[in-house]
Design an enzyme around this catalytic site. Structure first.
Site, PDB file in Angstrom:
ATOM      1  N   ILE A   1       0.860  -1.184   0.000  1.00 41.80           N
ATOM      2  CA  ILE A   1       0.000   0.000   0.000  1.00 41.80           C
ATOM      3  C   ILE A   1       0.896   1.234   0.000  1.00 41.80           C
ATOM      4  CG2 ILE A   1      -1.776   1.294   1.230  1.00 41.80           C
ATOM      5  CD1 ILE A   1      -2.586  -1.438   2.525  1.00 41.80           C
TER       6      ILE A   1
ATOM      7  N   GLY B   1       1.567   5.182   0.343  1.00 42.23           N
ATOM      8  CA  GLY B   1       1.041   6.405   0.938  1.00 42.23           C
ATOM      9  C   GLY B   1       1.904   7.596   0.578  1.00 42.23           C
ATOM     10  N   TYR B   2       1.284   8.735   0.306  1.00 38.26           N
ATOM     11  CA  TYR B   2       2.015   9.938  -0.096  1.00 38.26           C
ATOM     12  C   TYR B   2       1.560  11.165   0.678  1.00 38.26           C
ATOM     13  CZ  TYR B   2      -2.290  10.435  -2.777  1.00 38.26           C
ATOM     14  OH  TYR B   2      -3.619  10.504  -3.135  1.00 38.26           O
TER      15      TYR B   2
ATOM     16  N   SER C   1      -0.706  11.729   4.699  1.00 33.91           N
ATOM     17  CA  SER C   1      -0.559  11.422   6.124  1.00 33.91           C
ATOM     18  C   SER C   1      -0.133   9.982   6.380  1.00 33.91           C
ATOM     19  CB  SER C   1      -1.873  11.707   6.867  1.00 33.91           C
ATOM     20  OG  SER C   1      -2.931  10.917   6.343  1.00 33.91           O
TER      21      SER C   1
ATOM     22  N   GLU D   1      -9.874   6.690   4.054  1.00 33.14           N
ATOM     23  CA  GLU D   1      -9.549   7.349   2.794  1.00 33.14           C
ATOM     24  C   GLU D   1     -10.724   7.436   1.826  1.00 33.14           C
ATOM     25  OE1 GLU D   1      -6.736   8.789   2.563  1.00 33.14           O
ATOM     26  OE2 GLU D   1      -5.730   7.873   4.268  1.00 33.14           O
TER      27      GLU D   1
END
Length: 207
Positions: A23, A25-26, A28, A103
């Protein structure tokens, strides 16, 4: 003589595990994933730019005063840096259930599979990873604005997870400490605009 029944052979934990899921994430997620994972890697995906174009009415803002958080914009020549988390076994269902609420339902993001390139370059082949992207079709999408306008909106926005300023500064700190070779003009320009506005705002409140 009666023989005891043969014990049931169980699969080793490695055999019981499903294929790992990565996964990416970019936002938080780079500092607050809030789900269990087996490993994490800093790296980047190609073909996207990170932009503060998504509105947030829950985590970093409210219905009356939406915050600004990041999403991805297709950009052929760009790269977006972040963190990919490896989850497997029971972690997969648990992380997806959590992220779907965080999200998708509360944030307005859709999912997509992308190629993730680890910073450590352990292998030549990229890793296929799941990423959450807020598209212009979602109801809280705000779209482009100047860095100064985005900074001004961030300064006055706060939600259930915390102040929007914290979100911006933590993301800038991540890039500065973990990806010092990368110039993220959009992110750092908003940070610079925010820092320049804050003294003026504090002075006005004192008057």
């Amino acid at each position: 003589m009666k023989r005891d029944p043969q014990p049931v052979q169980r699969q080793a934990p490695e055999e019981e595990q499903k294929t790992p899921l990565w996964i990416f994430g970019y936002g938080s997620l780079v500092w607050r994933p809030d789900f269990e994972f087996a490993s994490r890697k800093v790296g980047f995906i190609r073909g996207y730019s990170r932009r503060f174009w998504q509105g947030d009415t829950f985590h970093r803002g409210s219905e009356k005063m939406p915050g600004r958080v990041v999403t991805l914009q297709e950009d052929y020549d760009a790269c977006t840096w972040g963190v990919a988390y490896e989850v497997h076994g029971e972690q997969i269902a648990a992380s997806l259930q959590y992220l779907n609420m965080r999200e998708a339902i509360l944030g307005g993001y859709d999912t997509k599979l992308v190629k993730f390139y680890p910073q450590d370059k352990e292998g030549d082949e990229p890793i296929l990873a799941l990423v959450y992207i807020a598209t212009p079709q979602n109801p809280t999408y705000l779209g482009p604005a100047s860095e100064e306008d985005i900074a001004a909106q961030i300064i006055v926005s706060s939600g259930r997870t915390g102040h929007n300023i914290e979100y911006l500064l933590r993301l800038a700190d991540f890039m500065r400490y973990f990806c010092p070779q990368v110039e993220d003009d959009h992110l750092f320009s908003i940070e610079e605009a925010l820092i320049s506005i804050l003294p003026c705002l504090c002075h006005a409140e004192e008057l």
